[in-house]
Design a protein around this motif. Structure first.
Motif, PDB file in Angstrom:
ATOM      1  N   LYS A  49       0.782  -1.240   0.000  1.00 14.33           N
ATOM      2  CA  LYS A  49       0.000   0.000   0.000  1.00 14.33           C
ATOM      3  C   LYS A  49       0.816   1.292   0.000  1.00 14.33           C
ATOM      4  O   LYS A  49       0.258   2.373  -0.145  1.00 14.33           O
ATOM      5  CB  LYS A  49      -0.948   0.015   1.210  1.00 14.33           C
ATOM      6  CG  LYS A  49      -2.043  -1.033   1.102  1.00 14.33           C
ATOM      7  CD  LYS A  49      -3.094  -0.813   2.166  1.00 14.33           C
ATOM      8  CE  LYS A  49      -4.206  -1.831   2.029  1.00 14.33           C
ATOM      9  NZ  LYS A  49      -5.215  -1.691   3.099  1.00 14.33           N
ATOM     10  N   PRO A  82     -11.278  -3.944  -0.389  1.00 18.15           N
ATOM     11  CA  PRO A  82     -12.300  -2.953  -0.761  1.00 18.15           C
ATOM     12  C   PRO A  82     -13.621  -3.569  -1.245  1.00 18.15           C
ATOM     13  O   PRO A  82     -14.624  -2.861  -1.354  1.00 18.15           O
ATOM     14  CB  PRO A  82     -11.641  -2.122  -1.869  1.00 18.15           C
ATOM     15  CG  PRO A  82     -10.424  -2.867  -2.293  1.00 18.15           C
ATOM     16  CD  PRO A  82     -10.039  -3.780  -1.176  1.00 18.15           C
ATOM     17  N   LEU A 113     -15.616  -2.882  -6.866  1.00 20.77           N
ATOM     18  CA  LEU A 113     -14.500  -1.952  -6.668  1.00 20.77           C
ATOM     19  C   LEU A 113     -14.868  -0.604  -7.270  1.00 20.77           C
ATOM     20  O   LEU A 113     -15.550  -0.528  -8.290  1.00 20.77           O
ATOM     21  CB  LEU A 113     -13.245  -2.484  -7.382  1.00 20.77           C
ATOM     22  CG  LEU A 113     -12.653  -3.781  -6.826  1.00 20.77           C
ATOM     23  CD1 LEU A 113     -11.525  -4.269  -7.741  1.00 20.77           C
ATOM     24  CD2 LEU A 113     -12.145  -3.572  -5.405  1.00 20.77           C
ATOM     25  N   ASP A 114     -14.397   0.452  -6.618  1.00 21.59           N
ATOM     26  CA  ASP A 114     -14.526   1.793  -7.184  1.00 21.59           C
ATOM     27  C   ASP A 114     -13.110   2.220  -7.573  1.00 21.59           C
ATOM     28  O   ASP A 114     -12.341   2.704  -6.748  1.00 21.59           O
ATOM     29  CB  ASP A 114     -15.119   2.743  -6.140  1.00 21.59           C
ATOM     30  CG  ASP A 114     -15.166   4.175  -6.647  1.00 21.59           C
ATOM     31  OD1 ASP A 114     -14.713   4.417  -7.789  1.00 21.59           O
ATOM     32  OD2 ASP A 114     -15.634   5.050  -5.899  1.00 21.59           O
ATOM     33  N   SER A 117     -11.080   5.388  -6.777  1.00 19.25           N
ATOM     34  CA  SER A 117     -10.427   5.613  -5.481  1.00 19.25           C
ATOM     35  C   SER A 117      -9.777   4.358  -4.886  1.00 19.25           C
ATOM     36  O   SER A 117      -8.728   4.452  -4.255  1.00 19.25           O
ATOM     37  CB  SER A 117     -11.445   6.196  -4.481  1.00 19.25           C
ATOM     38  OG  SER A 117     -12.558   5.327  -4.378  1.00 19.25           O
ATOM     39  N   ASP A 118     -10.334   3.174  -5.117  1.00 22.83           N
ATOM     40  CA  ASP A 118      -9.725   1.965  -4.541  1.00 22.83           C
ATOM     41  C   ASP A 118      -8.431   1.599  -5.275  1.00 22.83           C
ATOM     42  O   ASP A 118      -8.312   1.811  -6.485  1.00 22.83           O
ATOM     43  CB  ASP A 118     -10.680   0.761  -4.668  1.00 22.83           C
ATOM     44  CG  ASP A 118     -11.952   0.923  -3.849  1.00 22.83           C
ATOM     45  OD1 ASP A 118     -11.900   1.628  -2.824  1.00 22.83           O
ATOM     46  OD2 ASP A 118     -12.987   0.355  -4.244  1.00 22.83           O
ATOM     47  N   LEU A 119      -7.492   1.015  -4.539  1.00 22.39           N
ATOM     48  CA  LEU A 119      -6.292   0.385  -5.123  1.00 22.39           C
ATOM     49  C   LEU A 119      -5.394   1.356  -5.887  1.00 22.39           C
ATOM     50  O   LEU A 119      -4.604   0.944  -6.749  1.00 22.39           O
ATOM     51  CB  LEU A 119      -6.703  -0.805  -6.024  1.00 22.39           C
ATOM     52  CG  LEU A 119      -7.510  -1.891  -5.285  1.00 22.39           C
ATOM     53  CD1 LEU A 119      -8.272  -2.773  -6.255  1.00 22.39           C
ATOM     54  CD2 LEU A 119      -6.601  -2.716  -4.392  1.00 22.39           C
ATOM     55  N   TYR A 188      -9.820  -4.351 -12.446  1.00 24.98           N
ATOM     56  CA  TYR A 188      -8.584  -4.033 -11.717  1.00 24.98           C
ATOM     57  C   TYR A 188      -7.370  -4.245 -12.622  1.00 24.98           C
ATOM     58  O   TYR A 188      -6.421  -3.446 -12.608  1.00 24.98           O
ATOM     59  CB  TYR A 188      -8.518  -4.887 -10.447  1.00 24.98           C
ATOM     60  CG  TYR A 188      -7.280  -4.709  -9.609  1.00 24.98           C
ATOM     61  CD1 TYR A 188      -6.682  -3.464  -9.442  1.00 24.98           C
ATOM     62  CD2 TYR A 188      -6.705  -5.804  -8.971  1.00 24.98           C
ATOM     63  CE1 TYR A 188      -5.539  -3.315  -8.661  1.00 24.98           C
ATOM     64  CE2 TYR A 188      -5.570  -5.668  -8.188  1.00 24.98           C
ATOM     65  CZ  TYR A 188      -4.985  -4.414  -8.047  1.00 24.98           C
ATOM     66  OH  TYR A 188      -3.854  -4.288  -7.287  1.00 24.98           O
TER      67      TYR A 188
END
Ligand code: CP3
Length: 341
Positions: A49, A82, A113-114, A117-119, A188
């Motif tokens: 992260k 997420p 997943l969004d 903003s995610d990942l 993703y």
């Protein structure tokens, strides 16, 4: 910056290369002194992260061994958080899930997943990597079946009894889960490609637990949709890998993946021939053989290289991820052997 080394990408597209490209699955990890030093300060999730740390760890094996491809440091579990899955890593065991999937409502509760903003940390790391590498960097995800195996079993499993009970007994919920995972993991992967990944790999590590009949009924349609969806959106090479998959390789090929990863129990040359050389192949030295004396490793690697027919599209790799405690010196010598081929 030196010229870009596209040997790996060429082999993925079955174009001629001067020698086989070489990289190793899980090439950044605990067998490396450099990785262990970073792990003293950061948890595995931190490494995934914090883009600067992720970049540094991804670069470690490239700088140390001169691999022809990098793979962004992350883990197959990271995008599940997420989506609503809570987990931790138990050292020497693997991911343990706090809220396993046990019913249709559990599947329905998973959120999409969004990717606005995610990942974003993985996206940022891939951007950094593109700027600093002169080899292609792979993005990756876990395949729906292998992710579902952790999500339903609650952790690593030998028998997969809970997973199979769910698959056979709650078939509608199973297909919904496969569909949700295939869709979210494809999106993703596309984020990773937009951010700088030059190829992608789908890890279906535990798929060999299924018979061919069950693969075709419960999994293949989702893998086909996932690969075809990706192919409609990007032309980066797609690598599909699993273990214990000798009985599934024809179906792997039918997904449309460009490269098929061959596990270490399978004869790679025979498997390639059986697929009519219509895909590229990657593999497949037994990761445990790296614990043997160098003479044994050398003999096995040469035998593998000599078995490869004169066809474009071969990528040297292990037949599963590199193991903790693997001697770094053996990795170095093995890479050199392939480079001097
Ligand atoms: O290849 C790379 O360098 C990228 C890193 C990578 C990791 N996990 C980092 C990691 C990749 C590609 C993965 C994929 C992954 N994760 C798979 C598919 C590949 C395979 O080997 O089958 C699977 C099944 C997982 C699930 C998982 N995460 C396991 C089994 C473990 C190991 C548990 C243990 O302690 O032995 C993890 C944790 C993990 N992911 C580690 C690494 C380097 C070890 C954690 C540590 O540093 O302590």
């Amino acid at each position: 910056m030196s010229t870009f080394n596209d040997r790996f990408l060429k082999a993925c597209r079955r174009e001629e290369t001067d020698r086989p490209p070489v990289w190793m699955m899980r090439q950044a990890g605990r067998y490396q002194k450099g990785y262990r030093a970073i792990r003293e300060k950061y948890s595995i999730v931190d490494i995934c992260k914090i883009p600067e740390v992720c970049t540094e760890v991804t670069l470690l094996p490239i700088e140390q061994f001169g691999f022809d491809a990098a793979i962004v440091f992350s883990d197959i579990m990271i995008p599940l958080e997420p989506m609503g899955i809570s987990f931790e890593y138990k050292p020497g065991v693997g991911p343990i899930i706090h809220n396993p999937i046990r019913s249709k409502s559990d599947v329905e509760a998973l959120t999409d997943l969004d990717l606005g903003s995610d990942l974003q940390y993985t996206a940022t790391a891939l951007g950094n990597l593109k700027a600093s590498l002169n080899v292609p960097c792979l993005g990756f995800v876990g395949a729906p079946f292998t992710l579902a195996s952790y999500m339903i079993e609650g952790g690593p499993s030998k028998s997969h009894i809970l997973l199979k009970s769910f698959m056979y007994g709650e078939t509608e919920a199973w297909h919904l889960l496969m569909k949700k995972l295939a869709h979210n993991m494809a999106e993703y992967l596309l984020l990773q490609v937009e951010s700088g990944a030059a190829a992608v790999q789908i890890f279906d590590s535990w798929i060999g637990m299924l018979s061919q009949e069950d693969y075709q009924e419960y999994v293949f349609p989702h893998m086909f949709d996932m690969v075809q969806y990706l192919k409609g959106k990007t032309n980066v090479p797609i690598v599909l890998f699993g273990t214990n998959t000798a009985h599934l390789l024809q179906d792997f090929k039918r997904t449309g993946a460009d490269v098929i990863g061959i596990d270490w129990k399978t004869d790679l040359a025979k498997a390639w021939e059986a697929m009519d050389y219509e895909v590229a192949v990657q593999g497949n030295l037994d990761p445990t053989s790296l614990f043997a004396p160098w003479e044994v490793i050398e003999r096995k690697a040469k035998r593998l290289l000599d078995s490869i027919p004169n066809q474009a599209g071969y990528i040297f790799n292990l037949g599963h991820g590199i193991l903790p405690k693997t001697p770094e010196e053996h990795v170095k010598q093995l890479v050199k052997l392939v480079q001097e081929e």
